[in-house]
Design a protein around this motif. Structure first.
Motif, PDB file in Angstrom:
ATOM      1  N   SER A 202       7.137   3.738  -8.118  1.00  0.00           N
ATOM      2  CA  SER A 202       8.333   3.324  -7.394  1.00  0.00           C
ATOM      3  C   SER A 202       9.560   3.650  -8.221  1.00  0.00           C
ATOM      4  CB  SER A 202       8.282   1.841  -7.010  1.00  0.00           C
ATOM      5  OG  SER A 202       7.933   1.032  -8.104  1.00  0.00           O
TER       6      SER A 202
ATOM      7  N   SER B  20      -0.738   3.098   4.525  1.00  0.00           N
ATOM      8  CA  SER B  20      -0.274   1.762   4.894  1.00  0.00           C
ATOM      9  C   SER B  20      -0.732   1.399   6.297  1.00  0.00           C
ATOM     10  CB  SER B  20       1.258   1.696   4.826  1.00  0.00           C
ATOM     11  OG  SER B  20       1.712   1.900   3.511  1.00  0.00           O
TER      12      SER B  20
ATOM     13  N   GLU C 274       0.164  -6.113  -0.528  1.00  0.00           N
ATOM     14  CA  GLU C 274       1.568  -6.447  -0.271  1.00  0.00           C
ATOM     15  C   GLU C 274       1.850  -6.158   1.191  1.00  0.00           C
ATOM     16  OE1 GLU C 274       4.160  -4.115   0.498  1.00  0.00           O
ATOM     17  OE2 GLU C 274       2.662  -2.521   0.651  1.00  0.00           O
ATOM     18  N   TYR C 275       2.813  -6.882   1.748  1.00  0.00           N
ATOM     19  CA  TYR C 275       3.232  -6.609   3.112  1.00  0.00           C
ATOM     20  C   TYR C 275       4.636  -7.147   3.321  1.00  0.00           C
ATOM     21  CZ  TYR C 275       2.484 -11.509   4.396  1.00  0.00           C
ATOM     22  OH  TYR C 275       2.566 -12.870   4.466  1.00  0.00           O
ATOM     23  N   ALA C 276       5.276  -6.656   4.362  1.00  0.00           N
ATOM     24  CA  ALA C 276       6.615  -7.128   4.711  1.00  0.00           C
ATOM     25  C   ALA C 276       6.828  -6.893   6.199  1.00  0.00           C
ATOM     26  CB  ALA C 276       7.682  -6.391   3.907  1.00  0.00           C
TER      27      ALA C 276
ATOM     28  N   GLY D 130       2.129  -2.899   5.532  1.00  0.00           N
ATOM     29  CA  GLY D 130       1.436  -3.437   4.368  1.00  0.00           C
ATOM     30  C   GLY D 130       0.381  -2.497   3.824  1.00  0.00           C
ATOM     31  N   THR D 131      -0.098  -2.800   2.617  1.00  0.00           N
ATOM     32  CA  THR D 131      -1.138  -2.011   1.950  1.00  0.00           C
ATOM     33  C   THR D 131      -2.458  -2.753   2.043  1.00  0.00           C
ATOM     34  OG1 THR D 131       0.475  -1.136   0.356  1.00  0.00           O
ATOM     35  CG2 THR D 131      -1.868  -0.956  -0.221  1.00  0.00           C
TER      36      THR D 131
ATOM     37  N   ILE E 158       5.592   3.220  -3.370  1.00  0.00           N
ATOM     38  CA  ILE E 158       6.008   1.977  -2.745  1.00  0.00           C
ATOM     39  C   ILE E 158       7.342   1.522  -3.310  1.00  0.00           C
ATOM     40  CG2 ILE E 158       4.872   0.457  -4.427  1.00  0.00           C
ATOM     41  CD1 ILE E 158       3.742  -1.122  -2.080  1.00  0.00           C
ATOM     42  N   ASP E 159       8.075   0.692  -2.556  1.00  0.00           N
ATOM     43  CA  ASP E 159       9.349   0.216  -3.076  1.00  0.00           C
ATOM     44  C   ASP E 159       9.121  -0.841  -4.160  1.00  0.00           C
ATOM     45  OD1 ASP E 159       8.883  -2.288  -1.852  1.00  0.00           O
ATOM     46  OD2 ASP E 159      10.066  -1.784  -0.088  1.00  0.00           O
TER      47      ASP E 159
ATOM     48  N   GLN F 283      10.062  -4.006  -4.563  1.00  0.00           N
ATOM     49  CA  GLN F 283       9.599  -5.325  -4.156  1.00  0.00           C
ATOM     50  C   GLN F 283       8.112  -5.307  -3.840  1.00  0.00           C
ATOM     51  OE1 GLN F 283      11.513  -8.195  -4.291  1.00  0.00           O
ATOM     52  NE2 GLN F 283       9.454  -9.047  -4.115  1.00  0.00           N
ATOM     53  N   GLY F 284       7.672  -4.243  -3.189  1.00  0.00           N
ATOM     54  CA  GLY F 284       6.254  -4.103  -2.896  1.00  0.00           C
ATOM     55  C   GLY F 284       5.428  -3.999  -4.161  1.00  0.00           C
TER      56      GLY F 284
ATOM     57  N   ASN G 155       4.966  -7.317  -5.716  1.00  0.00           N
ATOM     58  CA  ASN G 155       3.971  -8.090  -4.975  1.00  0.00           C
ATOM     59  C   ASN G 155       2.550  -7.649  -5.324  1.00  0.00           C
ATOM     60  OD1 ASN G 155       5.896  -9.632  -3.637  1.00  0.00           O
ATOM     61  ND2 ASN G 155       6.010  -8.245  -1.884  1.00  0.00           N
TER      62      ASN G 155
END
Length: 208
Positions: free
Chosen positions: A10, A36, A71-73, A81-82, A101-102, A104-105, A108
């Motif tokens: 990231s 994802s 992780e998910y959002a 999510g992954t 991934i970003d 924040q991800g 997580n």
């Protein structure tokens, strides 16, 4: 068989993490680029299981309850999510997995697994980062300022990662990422079975 490596890449938008990731996966066909899951509808040309795992909202929320996401959002009314189960299956087969991934991800993922090699991709300079973002031709002056401020903030998270690559050229960054993978695969904790086998072989040879 040793477990595969979980590589998490990231960095700020415009740093070139996607380009570095593509370069690596193109040269290493045995690496799996994580797919994802999402609840949004497929677009023209997208293939289930390749572009995304397309799930209903009910199925996605069921898998959240089962702790099946690293992780998910929820973004604009859709989940992304992954899937933990897909990543785990590949790792257990000895296949390396890359998550692009970003930030924040990535944080997580760190909270949800003890595995993971976290690599932060940096631009060579902030002026170069600005040049790359402007070069996309998709930013308004206001959105450019927003992205640039976000990039400054995201640089503060580099200490959360195991490695950092300053992306001057794609080839140089690829070589650094390859070196990271080689070094990680030489960790004593990863080759413990081979070391035990070697000790046993030496013991048997000595006592024959």
């Amino acid at each position: 068989m040793n477990r595969g490596l979980l590589l998490v890449l990231s960095g700020p938008s415009g740093a070139g993490k996607g380009t570095v990731c593509r370069e690596y996966t193109e040269k290493h066909k045995d690496v799996w680029n994580s797919v994802s899951a999402t609840t949004r509808q497929p677009r023209a040309g997208e293939v289930n299981g390749e572009s995304y795992f397309f799930l209903s909202r009910e199925e996605f929320e069921k898998r959240i309850a089962e702790d099946d996401f690293l992780e998910y959002a929820e973004v604009y009314g859709n989940y992304y999510g992954t899937p933990r189960s897909e990543v785990e299956r590949k790792l257990s087969e000895g296949i390396d997995v890359i998550l692009e991934i970003d930030i924040q991800g990535a944080l997580n993922v760190q909270e949800n697994t003890t595995e993971g090699i976290f690599v932060f991709i940096l631009p060579p300079t902030m002026s170069e980062l600005r040049k790359r973002i402007v070069g996309r031709g998709s930013e308004t002056p206001e959105s450019l300022i927003t992205r640039f401020r976000a990039a400054f903030d995201e640089l503060n998270y580099v200490s959360k990662y195991n490695y950092a690559i300053i992306n001057k050229t794609v080839e140089e960054s690829y070589e650094k990422l390859r070196s990271i993978v080689v070094a990680e695969k030489c960790r004593v904790t990863r080759i413990s079975k081979e070391l035990v086998s070697l000790k046993e072989e030496n013991y048997n040879a000595f006592n024959d």
